[in-house]
Enzyme design. Structure first.
Site, PDB file in Angstrom:
ATOM      1  N   GLY A  13       0.817  -1.217   0.000  1.00 12.69           N
ATOM      2  CA  GLY A  13       0.000   0.000   0.000  1.00 12.69           C
ATOM      3  C   GLY A  13       0.848   1.262   0.000  1.00 12.69           C
ATOM      4  N   ILE A  34       9.092  -8.715  -2.425  1.00 11.33           N
ATOM      5  CA  ILE A  34       9.076 -10.161  -2.672  1.00 11.33           C
ATOM      6  C   ILE A  34       7.973 -10.484  -3.687  1.00 11.33           C
ATOM      7  CG2 ILE A  34       7.456 -10.739  -0.794  1.00 11.33           C
ATOM      8  CD1 ILE A  34       9.232 -13.143  -0.115  1.00 11.33           C
ATOM      9  N   ASP A  50      13.641 -11.257  -1.810  1.00  3.90           N
ATOM     10  CA  ASP A  50      13.171 -11.607  -0.460  1.00  3.90           C
ATOM     11  C   ASP A  50      14.145 -10.991   0.541  1.00  3.90           C
ATOM     12  OD1 ASP A  50      12.520 -12.771   1.949  1.00  3.90           O
ATOM     13  OD2 ASP A  50      12.348 -14.805   1.146  1.00  3.90           O
ATOM     14  N   GLY A  71       9.396  -2.644   3.424  1.00  2.93           N
ATOM     15  CA  GLY A  71       9.142  -4.071   3.208  1.00  2.93           C
ATOM     16  C   GLY A  71       9.059  -4.849   4.507  1.00  2.93           C
ATOM     17  N   SER A  74       3.220  -6.362   7.755  1.00  2.00           N
ATOM     18  CA  SER A  74       2.727  -5.069   8.251  1.00  2.00           C
ATOM     19  C   SER A  74       1.584  -5.202   9.250  1.00  2.00           C
ATOM     20  CB  SER A  74       2.286  -4.209   7.065  1.00  2.00           C
ATOM     21  OG  SER A  74       1.211  -4.837   6.391  1.00  2.00           O
ATOM     22  N   TYR A 135       4.236  -8.193  16.279  1.00  2.00           N
ATOM     23  CA  TYR A 135       4.539  -7.247  15.194  1.00  2.00           C
ATOM     24  C   TYR A 135       5.188  -5.982  15.772  1.00  2.00           C
ATOM     25  CZ  TYR A 135       3.311  -3.445  11.928  1.00  2.00           C
ATOM     26  OH  TYR A 135       3.332  -2.335  11.126  1.00  2.00           O
ATOM     27  N   ARG A 173     -10.726   5.486  16.041  1.00  2.00           N
ATOM     28  CA  ARG A 173      -9.330   5.574  16.500  1.00  2.00           C
ATOM     29  C   ARG A 173      -8.471   6.340  15.492  1.00  2.00           C
ATOM     30  NH1 ARG A 173      -5.257   2.257  14.960  1.00  2.00           N
ATOM     31  NH2 ARG A 173      -3.386   2.277  16.251  1.00  2.00           N
TER      32      ARG A 173
HETATM   33  P1  NAI Z   1       1.842  -3.755   3.021  1.00  2.00           P
HETATM   34  O1  NAI Z   1       1.636  -5.056   3.724  1.00  2.00           O
HETATM   35  O2  NAI Z   1       0.823  -3.287   2.074  1.00  2.00           O
HETATM   36  O3  NAI Z   1       3.260  -3.776   2.292  1.00  2.00           O
HETATM   37  C1  NAI Z   1       4.388  -4.455   2.777  1.00  2.00           C
HETATM   38  C2  NAI Z   1       5.128  -5.040   1.598  1.00  2.00           C
HETATM   39  O4  NAI Z   1       6.263  -5.761   2.089  1.00  2.00           O
HETATM   40  C3  NAI Z   1       4.278  -6.047   0.784  1.00  2.00           C
HETATM   41  O5  NAI Z   1       4.192  -5.650  -0.564  1.00  2.00           O
HETATM   42  C4  NAI Z   1       4.998  -7.355   0.954  1.00  2.00           C
HETATM   43  O6  NAI Z   1       4.963  -8.191  -0.200  1.00  2.00           O
HETATM   44  C5  NAI Z   1       6.410  -6.906   1.278  1.00  2.00           C
HETATM   45  N1  NAI Z   1       7.140  -7.962   1.999  1.00  2.00           N
HETATM   46  C6  NAI Z   1       6.693  -8.759   2.999  1.00  2.00           C
HETATM   47  N2  NAI Z   1       7.624  -9.668   3.331  1.00  2.00           N
HETATM   48  C7  NAI Z   1       8.695  -9.436   2.528  1.00  2.00           C
HETATM   49  C8  NAI Z   1       9.956 -10.048   2.383  1.00  2.00           C
HETATM   50  N3  NAI Z   1      10.328 -11.107   3.123  1.00  2.00           N
HETATM   51  N4  NAI Z   1      10.806  -9.562   1.454  1.00  2.00           N
HETATM   52  C9  NAI Z   1      10.455  -8.496   0.688  1.00  2.00           C
HETATM   53  N5  NAI Z   1       9.266  -7.876   0.761  1.00  2.00           N
HETATM   54  C10 NAI Z   1       8.393  -8.344   1.676  1.00  2.00           C
HETATM   55  O7  NAI Z   1       2.066  -2.679   4.174  1.00  2.00           O
HETATM   56  P2  NAI Z   1       2.004  -1.087   4.092  1.00  2.00           P
HETATM   57  O8  NAI Z   1       0.743  -0.640   4.699  1.00  2.00           O
HETATM   58  O9  NAI Z   1       2.375  -0.633   2.751  1.00  2.00           O
HETATM   59  O10 NAI Z   1       3.157  -0.695   5.125  1.00  2.00           O
HETATM   60  C11 NAI Z   1       4.485  -0.495   4.717  1.00  2.00           C
HETATM   61  C12 NAI Z   1       5.383  -0.456   5.958  1.00  2.00           C
HETATM   62  O11 NAI Z   1       4.939   0.566   6.831  1.00  2.00           O
HETATM   63  C13 NAI Z   1       5.374  -1.772   6.743  1.00  2.00           C
HETATM   64  O12 NAI Z   1       6.664  -2.001   7.240  1.00  2.00           O
HETATM   65  C14 NAI Z   1       4.432  -1.469   7.889  1.00  2.00           C
HETATM   66  O13 NAI Z   1       4.748  -2.234   9.040  1.00  2.00           O
HETATM   67  C15 NAI Z   1       4.659   0.009   8.117  1.00  2.00           C
HETATM   68  N6  NAI Z   1       3.489   0.680   8.675  1.00  2.00           N
HETATM   69  C16 NAI Z   1       2.386   0.937   7.899  1.00  2.00           C
HETATM   70  C17 NAI Z   1       1.291   1.580   8.449  1.00  2.00           C
HETATM   71  C18 NAI Z   1       0.101   1.965   7.616  1.00  2.00           C
HETATM   72  O14 NAI Z   1      -0.793   2.607   8.166  1.00  2.00           O
HETATM   73  N7  NAI Z   1       0.031   1.627   6.336  1.00  2.00           N
HETATM   74  C19 NAI Z   1       1.264   1.954   9.875  1.00  2.00           C
HETATM   75  C20 NAI Z   1       2.463   1.625  10.591  1.00  2.00           C
HETATM   76  C21 NAI Z   1       3.540   1.022   9.997  1.00  2.00           C
HETATM   77  C1  15L Z   2       0.170  -0.629  11.450  1.00  2.59           C
HETATM   78  O1  15L Z   2       1.296  -0.759  11.909  1.00  2.59           O
HETATM   79  C2  15L Z   2      -0.291  -1.452  10.298  1.00  2.59           C
HETATM   80  O2  15L Z   2       0.737  -1.679   9.361  1.00  2.59           O
HETATM   81  C3  15L Z   2      -1.497  -0.861   9.583  1.00  2.59           C
HETATM   82  O3  15L Z   2      -2.068  -1.875   8.782  1.00  2.59           O
HETATM   83  C4  15L Z   2      -2.524  -0.328  10.579  1.00  2.59           C
HETATM   84  O4  15L Z   2      -3.018  -1.373  11.340  1.00  2.59           O
HETATM   85  C5  15L Z   2      -1.865   0.690  11.482  1.00  2.59           C
HETATM   86  O5  15L Z   2      -0.714   0.156  12.110  1.00  2.59           O
HETATM   87  C6  15L Z   2      -2.803   1.213  12.591  1.00  2.59           C
HETATM   88  O6  15L Z   2      -2.448   1.153  13.756  1.00  2.59           O
HETATM   89  O7  15L Z   2      -3.863   1.727  12.237  1.00  2.59           O
END
Ligand code: NAI
Ligand code: 15L
Length: 265
Positions: A13, A34, A50, A71, A74, A135, A173
């Site tokens: 995302g 990945i 990966d 990456g 999440s 997490y 929230r």
């Molecule tokens: P997402 O789940 O949409 O994207 C994460 C990406 O990491 C995925 O495309 C997935 O294929 C890739 N991935 C997972 N395992 C992998 C591996 N072993 N090697 C390479 N790639 C791998 O998550 P999103 O929402 O885009 O979040 C991005 C980052 O921001 C994450 O680290 C997440 O924890 C962090 N985050 C996001 C929040 C949000 O509100 N979207 C809130 C807090 C933190």
């Molecule tokens: C995160 O860390 C997650 O990646 C996201 O999916 C949401 O759950 C966000 O926190 C949140 O707290 O709303």
């Protein structure tokens, strides 16, 4: 202008928002995940990798000036999965940064690193780590790895404890935790524009009226979030029932992550 910026998690995302929003920010943007990604456009490189494969990550981080590290897993997940993607993955990324002389990393930390603080508290970067999930524990680990690689090897990091970065807030929230995609992109640019950052921990949140977090200490970045959730308040309050203040999902900042039992039970 930066020569090459690496974005991990580019198929996710925030990765897609970043791919669009950071266009033109560096001579070349290297996109990695990945999962499969759209083919490379002008000034892009696409590398499927990966993060738990150390040799591949050392290769991935060659000739890179900065990294936006999104990456990994999440959401809450089984420990063995988090171990590979978030723990080994983040270590490998920093090893690559060190070995290849990468100057600065943006580490996507999360509010779930501090999710067991109550909503009545206002936190800054000095808040005690209180992860609300396995997490969240991996995000505390990532912040610690960043600290170590700065103190010992001078790799700078801004760990951004992202709140909830989606198109719109999705529940009550998120009226406090939401970060708009526009503010997310302006923060990414501010992080790589800054002459120096050291090892900084901050919160990724828009200018919400009901925020629980302070970024006073990060003002030197010159980042000014443009958005806030008041425009969504009526719609969200009409769609979701009033909250029960005795519900752990309402007491704690991490919401459901804090209220749920242990993932592996
Ligand atoms: P997402 O789940 O949409 O994207 C994460 C990406 O990491 C995925 O495309 C997935 O294929 C890739 N991935 C997972 N395992 C992998 C591996 N072993 N090697 C390479 N790639 C791998 O998550 P999103 O929402 O885009 O979040 C991005 C980052 O921001 C994450 O680290 C997440 O924890 C962090 N985050 C996001 C929040 C949000 O509100 N979207 C809130 C807090 C933190
Ligand atoms: C995160 O860390 C997650 O990646 C996201 O999916 C949401 O759950 C966000 O926190 C949140 O707290 O709303």
């Amino acid at each position: 202008m930066m020569k090459r910026l690496l974005i991990t998690g580019a198929a996710g995302g925030l990765g897609k928002i970043c791919r669009e929003g950071m266009k033109g920010y560096a001579d070349v943007i290297r996109l990695s995940d990945i999962a499969p990604m759209d083919p490379a456009g002008p000034n892009e490189e696409v590398v499927q990798c990966d993060l738990s494969d150390r040799a591949a990550v050392i290769e991935l981080t060659k000739d890179v000036d900065g990294i936006i590290h999104l990456g990994g897993i999440s959401i809450e997940a089984a420990f063995d999965d988090l171990l590979q993607a978030n723990l080994a993955g983040t270590y490998n990324l920093y090893e690559g940064a060190r070995q290849n002389g990468v100057k600065r990393v943006m580490f996507a930390s999360s509010n779930h690193a501090i999710g067991f603080h109550k909503r009545t508290e206002r936190l800054d970067e000095t808040a005690r780590l209180r992860p609300d999930s396995l997490y969240g524990v991996t995000k505390c680990y990532g912040e610690a790895v960043a600290s170590y690689y700065y103190d010992k090897f001078d790799v700078e990091t801004v760990s951004v404890r992202i709140g909830s970065c989606f198109e719109k807030p999705r529940d009550r929230r998120m009226l406090s935790t939401w970060m708009s995609p526009r503010d997310f992109i302006s923060l990414m640019k501010a992080i790589f524009d800054a002459p120096m950052t050291g090892n900084l921990v901050m919160y990724g949140v828009s200018d919400n009226k009901s925020t629980w977090w302070s970024n006073e200490h990060a003002k030197f970045l010159g980042w000014h979030p443009q958005d806030n959730t008041e425009q969504f308040r009526d719609e969200i309050e009409a769609a979701f029932p009033e909250e029960d203040r005795h519900d752990p999902a309402v007491i704690y900042q991490g919401g459901m992550y804090a209220a749920r039992g242990h993932f592996e039970d």
